[in-house]
Write a protein that holds these residues in place. Structure first.
Motif, PDB file in Angstrom:
ATOM      1  N   UNK A 219       1.931  21.255 -10.231  1.00  8.69           N
ATOM      2  CA  UNK A 219       1.827  20.117  -9.316  1.00  8.69           C
ATOM      3  C   UNK A 219       0.427  20.035  -8.711  1.00  8.69           C
ATOM      4  N   UNK A 220      -0.070  21.156  -8.188  1.00  4.78           N
ATOM      5  CA  UNK A 220      -1.362  21.164  -7.514  1.00  4.78           C
ATOM      6  C   UNK A 220      -2.512  20.935  -8.488  1.00  4.78           C
TER       7      UNK A 220
ATOM      8  N   UNK B 246      -2.470  31.544  -4.265  1.00  5.80           N
ATOM      9  CA  UNK B 246      -1.890  32.187  -5.451  1.00  5.80           C
ATOM     10  C   UNK B 246      -1.700  31.208  -6.606  1.00  5.80           C
ATOM     11  N   UNK B 247      -1.345  29.950  -6.270  1.00  7.34           N
ATOM     12  CA  UNK B 247      -1.065  28.970  -7.318  1.00  7.34           C
ATOM     13  C   UNK B 247      -2.288  28.682  -8.190  1.00  7.34           C
ATOM     14  N   UNK B 248      -3.476  28.836  -7.625  1.00  5.52           N
ATOM     15  CA  UNK B 248      -4.691  28.592  -8.406  1.00  5.52           C
ATOM     16  C   UNK B 248      -4.843  29.628  -9.508  1.00  5.52           C
ATOM     17  N   UNK B 249      -4.392  30.850  -9.230  1.00  5.07           N
ATOM     18  CA  UNK B 249      -4.581  31.946 -10.179  1.00  5.07           C
ATOM     19  C   UNK B 249      -3.461  32.052 -11.200  1.00  5.07           C
TER      20      UNK B 249
ATOM     21  N   UNK C 241      -2.364  19.065 -11.180  1.00  5.66           N
ATOM     22  CA  UNK C 241      -2.361  17.630 -11.469  1.00  5.66           C
ATOM     23  C   UNK C 241      -2.854  16.812 -10.275  1.00  5.66           C
ATOM     24  N   UNK C 242      -2.532  17.277  -9.065  1.00  7.46           N
ATOM     25  CA  UNK C 242      -3.031  16.608  -7.861  1.00  7.46           C
ATOM     26  C   UNK C 242      -4.557  16.580  -7.884  1.00  7.46           C
ATOM     27  N   UNK C 243      -5.162  17.738  -8.167  1.00  7.00           N
ATOM     28  CA  UNK C 243      -6.621  17.823  -8.190  1.00  7.00           C
ATOM     29  C   UNK C 243      -7.230  16.891  -9.240  1.00  7.00           C
ATOM     30  N   UNK C 244      -6.546  16.748 -10.373  1.00 16.18           N
ATOM     31  CA  UNK C 244      -7.041  15.861 -11.424  1.00 16.18           C
ATOM     32  C   UNK C 244      -6.939  14.393 -11.015  1.00 16.18           C
ATOM     33  N   UNK C 245      -5.880  14.044 -10.276  1.00 17.49           N
ATOM     34  CA  UNK C 245      -5.578  12.645  -9.996  1.00 17.49           C
ATOM     35  C   UNK C 245      -6.228  12.080  -8.742  1.00 17.49           C
ATOM     36  N   UNK C 246      -6.570  12.928  -7.769  1.00 12.68           N
ATOM     37  CA  UNK C 246      -7.065  12.424  -6.486  1.00 12.68           C
ATOM     38  C   UNK C 246      -8.289  11.507  -6.600  1.00 12.68           C
ATOM     39  N   UNK C 247      -9.223  11.766  -7.527  1.00 13.22           N
ATOM     40  CA  UNK C 247     -10.371  10.857  -7.618  1.00 13.22           C
ATOM     41  C   UNK C 247      -9.998   9.408  -7.934  1.00 13.22           C
TER      42      UNK C 247
ATOM     43  N   UNK D 255       0.855  -1.195   0.000  1.00 12.04           N
ATOM     44  CA  UNK D 255       0.000   0.000   0.000  1.00 12.04           C
ATOM     45  C   UNK D 255       0.884   1.235   0.000  1.00 12.04           C
ATOM     46  N   UNK D 256       0.468   2.278  -0.707  1.00 13.97           N
ATOM     47  CA  UNK D 256       1.164   3.565  -0.685  1.00 13.97           C
ATOM     48  C   UNK D 256       0.313   4.582   0.060  1.00 13.97           C
ATOM     49  N   UNK D 257       0.806   5.037   1.211  1.00 16.36           N
ATOM     50  CA  UNK D 257       0.213   6.145   1.953  1.00 16.36           C
ATOM     51  C   UNK D 257       1.107   7.346   1.698  1.00 16.36           C
ATOM     52  N   UNK D 258       0.599   8.364   0.995  1.00 21.00           N
ATOM     53  CA  UNK D 258       1.480   9.432   0.523  1.00 21.00           C
ATOM     54  C   UNK D 258       0.915  10.809   0.830  1.00 21.00           C
ATOM     55  N   UNK D 259       1.804  11.786   0.878  1.00 21.37           N
ATOM     56  CA  UNK D 259       1.361  13.173   0.855  1.00 21.37           C
ATOM     57  C   UNK D 259       0.663  13.398  -0.488  1.00 21.37           C
ATOM     58  N   UNK D 260      -0.485  14.059  -0.442  1.00 19.64           N
ATOM     59  CA  UNK D 260      -1.243  14.284  -1.671  1.00 19.64           C
ATOM     60  C   UNK D 260      -0.474  15.118  -2.684  1.00 19.64           C
TER      61      UNK D 260
END
Length: 444
Positions: A197-198, A183-186, A200-206, A115-120
């Motif tokens: 990075x963030x 700021x990174x969102x804008x 792609x994180x939002x795309x991949x989390x589901x 199992x991989x438990x990771x920082x998002x």
């Protein structure tokens, strides 16, 4: 008993990220069956900080640290913002640096990782988990509000291109503004490696087997209701602070002598320091108010304080180079916490019912401060994000002795009660933690 389950924990070694990750792993390790072992992967520098062999570590014999390369070439010279450069170099070294260390751990233990438990923030982990055929459980170390903001990045960017300034599309965050968003969102993804990075994180989390969040459902019920259907398992599991026995620390001794809810506690975390002008304004505000204060301020930052400030306030204030923050907030003596608004500090303040004054610096600080003032109504933001003497005096007086301060204190106590209930045996966070245990232990 020989280990039969081997959980790989992949940490993001910047800012305060490793702390809640390690706390979560310790909590899981204490509750998991004896045959479940954890390999904690982080950079040598971070591991040295958190795995020092200090007394008490022996109770976590089923957690072992492994070092991953930080991506910095030998004899590399940093220029400009070294922290951003370090993050970029580290990300460029992933996932190869983690894969190499994981192979070492498998060879040493003789047990395959299950199992991989990771920082998002480690967005590659979903692909890596798929590649080796194991569940992926990312941990969002901040609050559900910032997770929601990143999941709505496309909508927020579209809104930012119009004249409308108020966020209305995210349930539970109505009334916040475009300027409150990280700021990174804008930024466009080409402008910042962290923004990319963030995004792609939002795309991949589901894709994840479960998404774990460092908050509790009752803090942001509308956000929780909106996010749950997006994931296979959406698990808020906090707060889970563990306070060590109060040692005979000088600041705790000083605190015990103060009246309940009377102290101004100032702490900006390990990274953020206000500008010299702001340091002067904050110091002058404290001197003017004359409320008792405890200021956690590293020695090198004291050069910005006004001449005579330390001696002039010695009768009612105390400066320390480090404070045991959870013990301080749990003491019942703090009436207001002046903070950068980092999530760990916000969650600790909520857990102990302490109102806040937030001066944001970067990342999710601004959004957290907006939630503190606008949505939860448990504190204030520094006007225009900059300390000035008069505004700081007004903010401190309002919370500690003003009529609006009574309402803020009541709201803080209400949230403290919700946080306390969430971690009771049948509370939402306790139930979610048990579900997390099932996800991780059945992976074997």
């Amino acid at each position: 008993m020989a280990p039969s389950s081997h959980i790989a924990v992949l940490a993001f070694p910047f800012g305060s990220h490793p702390i809640p990750m390690l706390n979560l792993v310790k909590r899981i390790a204490a509750s998991a069956p004896e045959n479940v072992n954890f390999s904690f992967f982080c950079t040598p520098e971070s591991n040295k900080s958190y795995f020092s062999g200090a007394k008490g570590d022996e109770e976590f014999a089923n957690i072992k640290a492994y070092s991953v390369w930080d991506g910095v070439p030998k004899d590399h010279l940093f220029s400009g913002n070294s922290q951003l450069e370090r993050i970029g170099l580290f990300l460029n070294a992933t996932p190869g640096n983690f894969e190499m260390a994981m192979k070492e751990a498998e060879q040493e233990t003789g047990v395959k990782i299950c199992c991989l438990l990771t920082d998002a923030f480690l967005g590659f982990a979903g692909d890596l988990a798929e590649k080796i055929g194991v569940p992926w459980v990312p941990f969002w170390t901040s609050g559900s509000c910032s997770l929601a903001a990143h999941l709505y990045t496309d909508e927020i960017r579209k809104l930012a291109s119009t004249t409308e300034r108020t966020i209305g599309m995210i349930p539970g965050m109505e009334g916040l503004s475009i300027g409150d968003m990280p700021r990174e969102i804008l930024l466009t993804n080409e402008q910042s490696p962290i923004a990319l990075l963030l995004y792609n994180v939002a795309l991949n989390l589901p894709r994840a087997t479960a998404v774990v969040v460092n908050s509790f459902e009752e803090l942001d019920p509308a956000i929780s209701l909106d996010l749950k259907p997006r994931f296979k398992n959406y698990l808020n599991i906090s707060p889970f602070h563990s306070i060590a026995a109060q040692h005979n620390d000088e600041c705790l001794e000083w605190l015990r002598k103060q009246d309940d809810a009377s102290v101004v506690y100032i702490g900006f975390g390990s990274v953020s320091i206000p500008s010299p002008n702001e340091m002067v304004a904050l110091a002058e505000a404290l001197e003017t108010c004359k409320f008792p204060f405890l200021w956690s301020l590293r020695d090198h930052a004291r050069k910005s304080l006004p001449a005579g400030f330390i001696d002039g306030t010695s009768g009612f204030g105390k400066l320390v180079s480090w404070a045991p923050q959870m013990e301080v907030l749990a003491s019942g003596k703090v009436g207001v916490f002046v903070s950068h608004g980092g999530w760990n500090s916000v969650l600790e303040s909520i857990s102990f019912g302490v109102p806040m004054i937030c001066r944001p610096f970067f990342g999710d600080h601004g959004l957290n401060g907006a939630m503190v003032e606008v949505k939860w109504r448990i504190g204030l933001r520094v006007e225009d994000g900059i300390f000035t003497k008069n505004e700081t005096v007004n903010a401190i007086k309002l919370i500690l002795s003003g009529e609006k301060g009574k309402e803020i204190k009541e709201n803080a106590q209400l949230l403290k009660g919700l946080a306390t209930d969430a971690v009771k045996p049948n509370g939402s966070s306790a139930r979610n933690f048990q579900e997390l245990l099932k996800v991780i232990t059945k992976s074997s």
